[in-house]
Scaffold this motif. Structure first.
Motif, mmCIF file in Angstrom:
data_model
loop_
_atom_site.group_PDB
_atom_site.id
_atom_site.type_symbol
_atom_site.label_atom_id
_atom_site.label_comp_id
_atom_site.label_asym_id
_atom_site.label_seq_id
_atom_site.Cartn_x
_atom_site.Cartn_y
_atom_site.Cartn_z
ATOM 1 N N ASP A 140 0.857 -1.188 0.000
ATOM 2 C CA ASP A 140 0.000 0.000 0.000
ATOM 3 C C ASP A 140 0.892 1.236 0.000
ATOM 4 O O ASP A 140 0.826 2.094 0.864
ATOM 5 C CB ASP A 140 -0.954 -0.002 1.195
ATOM 6 N N ALA A 141 1.756 1.306 -1.001
ATOM 7 C CA ALA A 141 2.730 2.397 -1.077
ATOM 8 C C ALA A 141 2.039 3.734 -1.295
ATOM 9 O O ALA A 141 1.126 3.839 -2.099
ATOM 10 C CB ALA A 141 3.695 2.127 -2.229
ATOM 11 N N PRO A 142 2.487 4.778 -0.585
ATOM 12 C CA PRO A 142 1.976 6.127 -0.858
ATOM 13 C C PRO A 142 2.326 6.527 -2.298
ATOM 14 O O PRO A 142 3.298 6.016 -2.868
ATOM 15 C CB PRO A 142 2.724 7.005 0.144
ATOM 16 N N PRO A 143 1.543 7.465 -2.880
ATOM 17 C CA PRO A 143 1.728 7.798 -4.293
ATOM 18 C C PRO A 143 3.169 8.073 -4.710
ATOM 19 O O PRO A 143 3.642 7.543 -5.719
ATOM 20 C CB PRO A 143 0.848 9.036 -4.475
ATOM 21 N N ARG A 144 3.886 8.904 -3.946
ATOM 22 C CA ARG A 144 5.223 9.286 -4.424
ATOM 23 C C ARG A 144 6.256 8.175 -4.270
ATOM 24 O O ARG A 144 7.267 8.168 -4.981
ATOM 25 C CB ARG A 144 5.696 10.579 -3.753
ATOM 26 N N ILE A 145 6.020 7.231 -3.390
ATOM 27 C CA ILE A 145 6.888 6.061 -3.316
ATOM 28 C C ILE A 145 6.653 5.194 -4.554
ATOM 29 O O ILE A 145 7.597 4.730 -5.210
ATOM 30 C CB ILE A 145 6.565 5.232 -2.048
#
Lengths: 366, 366
Positions: free
Chosen positions: B311-316
């Protein structure tokens, strides 16, 4: 979650110390030029961190390791210490916005996509790879003594009868728009999203003058532009930023890792030639000196003012670009980056975007 | 306004009679295959009108005229009468939506861009041109007896260690996602914009079953897919539309001019292999029979499920796609179309999209 741990570590400190200097090839075509970095003459101008996925991988563990790309090129990680700052880069301070920041500002979908998404970054890289291949082919044509054609429409051209300015042995160049083409105006848009009050030309002008610390390069732009310069293809910027703010714009380009732009030479701004926001006069001035083999932008006006000569409704304008003699130019000398945040592509009322014959009736409600 | 008159005439009647059958090459690479149309065997499957700019130009006046593209190819307009409808196409009725249409519905910027803008159409054409060139090169490699590599990640691959399934002489194929990759769901999104109530899976299912009359092809898709089939490259669709609605999806593809898709053979849907919305199992099943030389989509999940494993954050997630070994794949076997309307690219809160160090403080307010 395990897979992201290393990336999470890095994202908090974009241009700061301790990040791994992984020399990964963003552009396969440019890789041969960029297989090694050292901290001297060839140090990368952009100290962007690399989110290297993999469980329990630390930056130091990657040093000395080699990776093989699908097309057989080998890339080696050679540095994992503090990188020198980009030449002349404006340090990025973690400035707090002047006005209080609402606990939760809803970010418009277009901004989420352009500034935050993997998909937009991938499209940008894909576009810059296509650009690089196209330009490299033109360099090879020139070296082989073949004719190379300009992609700048001549002053007597129409969209039906496309004629181009002559090239005649002039040095090769690529003309780039700036905003949302090579540079992401992340800081301005962050402020804009927070306010929700729409475009303000005065605030934009202050952004041009002072925003260098809060910009990013469009993914793929730095590597492609570096590769072009090494191939001795001139990199020229043609922007509608104000001539009066030339210094701020050059600083922003530099801070993003895009190198030096010299006003009046490799940087053309609004006011540098007649026509106001229209860019043809500047294009023709550039084409006097250079053989422009490619143009790159995020708006049709970055390619020809002919697109802006009427007040065509969106779908007419769409047909004009996609279903006429113009169409083959996209990806063949003319290269477009996505911008769903502002500009002519983000206009149109309901019936203009969704013509009646394409409106669907849900059968559950009939 | 003069310049747009002819386009305005056409836009009202997209697939109806009287439109000019201008055989214009949308894809330069495919042009040699498409220089002439007749109304018999080689009639175009898609009777899309061509907005031909030019003052006082009538459709009939274009018949017999030749145009020369920048790369020297000649295209002749040979028909200006009623075209046969696309094979099996569902006639488009000018249906009124069930619910009353508000006089003025504000269209979100992402929809304006994707369904209405010239810029998005140009990016799609540019991407399909790059795809065609890449695939055509692989066809030539195969003909020359050279190895051709699959772009489907193997089951033991990671994003750090990319290995691909073997090709070993299997017939060549390209795998396409459907929605917003080859097909624009204009009718559904028109309904969605009008309601403003967000995604409804039941309504989407009814759309899959009944929407064939209100779809459009993504610009460039029809010509590229036709060119691939003529080159005997298999065109396979891998979509998360429901297996139960296979017939409606095949009808929508047909209506958009994308030809025949056969469920279980060239059309793979959710439920056709284990994994639910995850597409790897279907990709591997396709790769058992075919050498998949390219994949095309609008979401990272159209290329590998590995992107969706956390569930990576968008910028990751963005760094993962743009600053790792993955990056060179974009435009080199993996091709992405823009979708700022829905999906994983249109998520993220304010601080996730605009990290604190990239937030700008307007000096006028300090």
């Amino acid at each position: 979650m395990r897979v992201w741990r290393f990336g999470l570590l890095l994202i908090g400190a974009p241009v700061l110390s301790g990040c791994v200097a992984a020399a990964l090839p963003v552009l396969a075509g440019a890789t041969v030029l960029r297989n090694q970095f050292s901290e001297g003459q060839d140090a990368p101008r952009r100290a962007e961190p690399t989110a290297q996925p993999g469980s329990a991988v630390r930056a130091e563990d990657l040093v000395g390791r080699e990776f093989r790309t699908e097309d057989g090129q080998v890339v080696r990680i050679i540095g994992a210490g503090q990188l020198p700052p980009p030449d002349g880069a404006v340090p990025r301070a973690a400035t707090a916005p002047a006005a209080a920041r609402p606990a939760e500002v809803a970010v418009p979908g277009g901004m989420q996509f352009l500034y935050g998404s993997a998909e937009a970054a991938a499209i940008s890289i894909q576009t810059y790879q296509a650009l690089w291949r196209y330009v490299d082919d033109r360099v090879l044509d020139r070296l082989a003594g073949q004719d190379v054609a300009s992609v700048v429409l001549a002053s007597d051209a129409t969209l039906e009868r496309m004629t181009f300015v002559p090239c005649a042995g002039k040095p090769l160049a690529v003309v780039f728009d700036v905003d949302e083409t090579v540079l992401l105006n992340t800081g301005y848009e962050a402020d804009d999203a927070r306010r929700g009050t729409g475009f303000d030309p005065d605030r934009w002008s202050r952004w041009e003058a002072t925003g260098a610390g809060q910009v990013e390069a469009v993914p793929g732009a730095v590597e492609t532009i570096e590769a072009m310069r090494r191939r001795e293809v001139a990199v020229i910027f043609n922007s509608n930023r104000a001539s009066a703010n030339a210094e701020g714009t050059a600083a922003a380009l530099r801070a993003a890792g895009l190198g030096e732009a010299v006003h009046g030479d490799t940087l053309w701004l609004k006011g540098d030639a007649p026509g106001g926001s229209a860019k043809d006069a500047r294009r023709w001035a550039i084409a006097e000196r250079y053989c422009v083999v490619a143009m790159v932008g995020d708006q049709l006006g970055d390619f020809s003012d002919l697109f802006n000569s009427g007040d065509a409704p969106p779908r007419i304008r769409r047909n004009l670009a996609a279903q006429t003699m113009i169409a083959p130019m996209w990806g063949t000398g003319w290269f477009l980056l996505p911008n769903p945040v502002y500009g002519a592509g983000v206009t149109g009322g309901y019936e203009e975007i969704f013509p009646p014959n394409l409106q669907w009736a849900d059968p559950a409600e009939e």
